[in-house]
Design a protein around this motif. Structure first.
Motif, PDB file in Angstrom:
ATOM      1  N   GLU A   1       0.834  -1.202   0.000  1.00 23.21           N
ATOM      2  CA  GLU A   1       0.000   0.000   0.000  1.00 23.21           C
ATOM      3  C   GLU A   1       0.873   1.258   0.000  1.00 23.21           C
ATOM      4  N   VAL A   2       1.942   1.242   0.775  1.00 20.32           N
ATOM      5  CA  VAL A   2       2.855   2.392   0.809  1.00 20.32           C
ATOM      6  C   VAL A   2       3.496   2.583  -0.563  1.00 20.32           C
ATOM      7  N   GLY A   3       3.865   1.499  -1.225  1.00 21.77           N
ATOM      8  CA  GLY A   3       4.432   1.606  -2.566  1.00 21.77           C
ATOM      9  C   GLY A   3       3.440   2.166  -3.564  1.00 21.77           C
ATOM     10  N   ARG A   4       2.184   1.732  -3.463  1.00 25.65           N
ATOM     11  CA  ARG A   4       1.136   2.236  -4.352  1.00 25.65           C
ATOM     12  C   ARG A   4       0.909   3.727  -4.118  1.00 25.65           C
ATOM     13  N   LEU A   5       0.885   4.135  -2.851  1.00 26.14           N
ATOM     14  CA  LEU A   5       0.708   5.555  -2.541  1.00 26.14           C
ATOM     15  C   LEU A   5       1.881   6.390  -3.038  1.00 26.14           C
ATOM     16  N   GLY A   6       3.078   5.834  -2.986  1.00 28.27           N
ATOM     17  CA  GLY A   6       4.244   6.545  -3.519  1.00 28.27           C
ATOM     18  C   GLY A   6       4.123   6.783  -5.012  1.00 28.27           C
ATOM     19  N   ILE A   7       3.634   5.771  -5.736  1.00 30.17           N
ATOM     20  CA  ILE A   7       3.435   5.922  -7.181  1.00 30.17           C
ATOM     21  C   ILE A   7       2.388   6.985  -7.467  1.00 30.17           C
ATOM     22  N   LEU A   8       1.277   6.956  -6.720  1.00 31.44           N
ATOM     23  CA  LEU A   8       0.228   7.962  -6.915  1.00 31.44           C
ATOM     24  C   LEU A   8       0.729   9.370  -6.593  1.00 31.44           C
ATOM     25  N   LEU A   9       1.554   9.492  -5.566  1.00 31.52           N
ATOM     26  CA  LEU A   9       2.107  10.800  -5.205  1.00 31.52           C
ATOM     27  C   LEU A   9       3.004  11.325  -6.314  1.00 31.52           C
ATOM     28  N   ASN A  10       3.822  10.459  -6.899  1.00 29.37           N
ATOM     29  CA  ASN A  10       4.690  10.886  -7.995  1.00 29.37           C
ATOM     30  C   ASN A  10       3.872  11.328  -9.201  1.00 29.37           C
ATOM     31  N   ARG A  11       2.814  10.595  -9.510  1.00 34.09           N
ATOM     32  CA  ARG A  11       1.949  11.002 -10.628  1.00 34.09           C
ATOM     33  C   ARG A  11       1.314  12.353 -10.362  1.00 34.09           C
ATOM     34  N   THR A  12       0.872  12.567  -9.125  1.00 29.01           N
ATOM     35  CA  THR A  12       0.256  13.847  -8.768  1.00 29.01           C
ATOM     36  C   THR A  12       1.260  14.980  -8.914  1.00 29.01           C
ATOM     37  N   ARG A  13       2.483  14.753  -8.479  1.00 27.32           N
ATOM     38  CA  ARG A  13       3.515  15.790  -8.622  1.00 27.32           C
ATOM     39  C   ARG A  13       3.764  16.124 -10.086  1.00 27.32           C
ATOM     40  N   GLU A  14       3.792  15.105 -10.941  1.00 25.62           N
ATOM     41  CA  GLU A  14       4.009  15.346 -12.368  1.00 25.62           C
ATOM     42  C   GLU A  14       2.859  16.134 -12.969  1.00 25.62           C
ATOM     43  N   GLU A  15       1.617  15.809 -12.572  1.00 25.87           N
ATOM     44  CA  GLU A  15       0.464  16.522 -13.103  1.00 25.87           C
ATOM     45  C   GLU A  15       0.441  17.968 -12.639  1.00 25.87           C
ATOM     46  N   VAL A  16       0.781  18.205 -11.393  1.00 24.88           N
ATOM     47  CA  VAL A  16       0.806  19.571 -10.865  1.00 24.88           C
ATOM     48  C   VAL A  16       1.876  20.381 -11.588  1.00 24.88           C
TER      49      VAL A  16
END
Length: 81
Positions: free
Chosen positions: A27-42
Motif C-alpha cells: 500500500e505504501v508503494g502504491r501511494l508513492g506511485i500515486l504521489l509521484n503522478r500527482t507531482r508530475e500533473e501539478v
C-alpha cells in the motif's frame, strides 16, 4: 510435543504478521506511485513566474502597438482637420 505446538503457534503468528506487513508495504508503494503522478500533473499544469512575465510583456507590447497606431491616426486627423 508441547514444544512442537508452541513452534506451530509462533510460526502461525509470525506468518499472519508477515502477511499483514506485506500488505501495508504494498500500500505504501502504491501511494508513492500515486504521489509521484500527482507531482508530475501539478508541475505540468502550473506555469512558472518567467512564463507569466513573458506572456504579460507580450500582452503589454501588443497593447502599446495598438495605442501607438491610435495616436498616429489621431495625429493624422488633427493635422488634416
Amino acid at each position: 510435543m508441547e514444544m512442537m505446538v508452541w513452534n506451530v503457534v509462533l510460526t502461525a503468528i509470525v506468518a499472519v504478521m508477515g502477511f499483514l506487513l506485506k500488505g501495508k508495504f504494498d500500500e505504501v508503494g502504491r501511494l508513492g506511485i500515486l504521489l509521484n503522478r500527482t507531482r508530475e500533473e501539478v508541475a505540468r499544469d502550473h506555469v512558472t513566474r518567467k512564463e507569466v512575465d513573458d506572456r504579460f510583456d507580450k500582452f503589454l507590447s501588443h497593447v502599446d502597438q495598438r495605442f501607438n497606431r491610435l495616436e498616429a491616426k489621431l495625429d493624422e486627423i488633427g493635422k488634416n482637420g
